[in-house]
Design a protein around this motif. Sequence first.
Motif, short mmCIF file in Angstrom:
data_model
loop_
_atom_site.label_atom_id
_atom_site.label_comp_id
_atom_site.label_asym_id
_atom_site.label_seq_id
_atom_site.Cartn_x
_atom_site.Cartn_y
_atom_site.Cartn_z
N LEU A 100 -3.16 8.75 -3.51
CA LEU A 100 -4.41 8.87 -2.41
C LEU A 100 -3.56 9.23 -1.18
CD1 LEU A 100 -7.16 8.50 -1.35
CD2 LEU A 100 -6.63 5.93 -0.94
N VAL A 101 -2.58 8.27 -0.61
CA VAL A 101 -1.80 8.55 0.69
C VAL A 101 -1.05 9.87 0.62
CG1 VAL A 101 0.09 7.77 1.90
CG2 VAL A 101 -1.91 5.97 0.93
N ILE A 198 8.68 10.16 3.80
CA ILE A 198 9.23 8.81 4.03
C ILE A 198 7.77 8.04 4.37
CG2 ILE A 198 10.24 7.18 5.61
CD1 ILE A 198 12.52 9.10 5.74
N SER A 199 6.83 8.54 5.12
CA SER A 199 5.67 7.76 5.32
C SER A 199 4.70 7.40 4.15
CB SER A 199 4.95 8.66 6.54
OG SER A 199 5.76 8.72 7.50
N MET A 200 4.67 8.54 3.46
CA MET A 200 3.85 8.56 2.10
C MET A 200 4.30 6.96 1.24
SD MET A 200 4.01 12.08 0.45
CE MET A 200 3.48 13.64 1.33
N HIS A 205 2.61 1.38 0.20
CA HIS A 205 3.03 0.14 -0.45
C HIS A 205 2.66 -1.04 0.80
CE1 HIS A 205 5.59 2.23 -3.37
NE2 HIS A 205 5.25 1.26 -3.99
N SER A 206 1.93 -0.51 1.70
CA SER A 206 1.56 -1.38 2.94
C SER A 206 0.39 -1.84 2.94
CB SER A 206 1.90 -0.71 4.27
OG SER A 206 0.85 0.53 4.58
N VAL A 207 0.04 -2.82 3.79
CA VAL A 207 -1.51 -3.52 4.05
C VAL A 207 -2.05 -2.12 4.14
CG1 VAL A 207 -2.96 -4.97 5.32
CG2 VAL A 207 -0.60 -5.58 4.68
N ALA A 226 -5.17 -1.00 -10.83
CA ALA A 226 -4.30 -1.52 -9.82
C ALA A 226 -3.77 -0.37 -8.93
CB ALA A 226 -3.41 -2.18 -10.59
N PRO A 227 -3.70 -0.39 -7.63
CA PRO A 227 -3.13 0.54 -6.88
C PRO A 227 -1.56 1.00 -6.96
CG PRO A 227 -3.77 -1.37 -5.44
CD PRO A 227 -4.31 -1.63 -7.02
N LEU A 228 -1.00 -0.25 -7.47
CA LEU A 228 0.48 -0.42 -7.16
C LEU A 228 1.05 -0.34 -8.64
CD1 LEU A 228 1.34 -2.03 -4.15
CD2 LEU A 228 1.28 0.23 -4.56
N ALA A 229 0.26 0.13 -9.75
CA ALA A 229 0.76 -0.11 -11.12
C ALA A 229 0.52 1.47 -11.76
CB ALA A 229 -0.05 -0.91 -11.83
#
Length: 242
Positions: A100-101, A198-200, A205-207, A226-229
């Motif tokens: 998404l990002v 780098i920003s991606m 992984h940020s809030v 799950a967004p980070l799996a």
Amino acid sequence: MAIAMALTIVAGFSLQAATGRSTFGAPPLVHLHAFIFFGWVVLFVSQNFLVTRGSIALHRRLGWVGAGWASAMVGVGIYTTVAMTRNATTPFFFLPAYFLVMNILSVLCFGSLVIVAISMRKRTEWHRRFMFCAMAILTGPAFGRLLPMPLLVPYAEWGVFAAVMMWPLIAIVADHRRRGYVHPALWWGTATIILMQISMTLMAHSVIGLKLYAVSTAGYRGAAIAPLAFPTPPSSPLITGR
């Protein structure tokens, strides 16, 4: 270089179709996305061709068409990305939040470089290099279809980044050989691409990234992912946009 970039994009998406991972049965939004983005590829090559032929007046008139076209690309690109995230159809070799990002920042950086290039249209050396770097960003999705992405997990995004960086590096070498120095526009454009990557990673992984994912998928199937799996690889070809 314009032709090489265009051929890379055509090759990437042709492979997608040839392997059955893309189909004309995709939703209308995907067809609109394809039309607008491939239209830009045609326009970009045409603009370079007009310059080599000395048709500067027509090049400038089409430039304003390109400005509006690029604006549409940013809007449609973001909307399509959000739609895929909502429908839980993000590629399994990317973390959903990263996908998404990644796509949002990619089209925003592309649009920003185009805006800067247009604002410096009377300074040819700056203008063409910023447009070149903007186009380089658009080759990312093509490399994502040419590279063996499943084999690159969990570093698939860095494989795409390395491939995209090939373009500015070639330009830097060419500039140095031709001029004895590298034009500042190339340094700025290359720095933009690096900062974008780098920003991606940091944002996903940020809030902020997690909040963006939650807001984008609220009430849709993607909210259950799950967004980070890494998603489970599909048992059948993943059709883009489904």
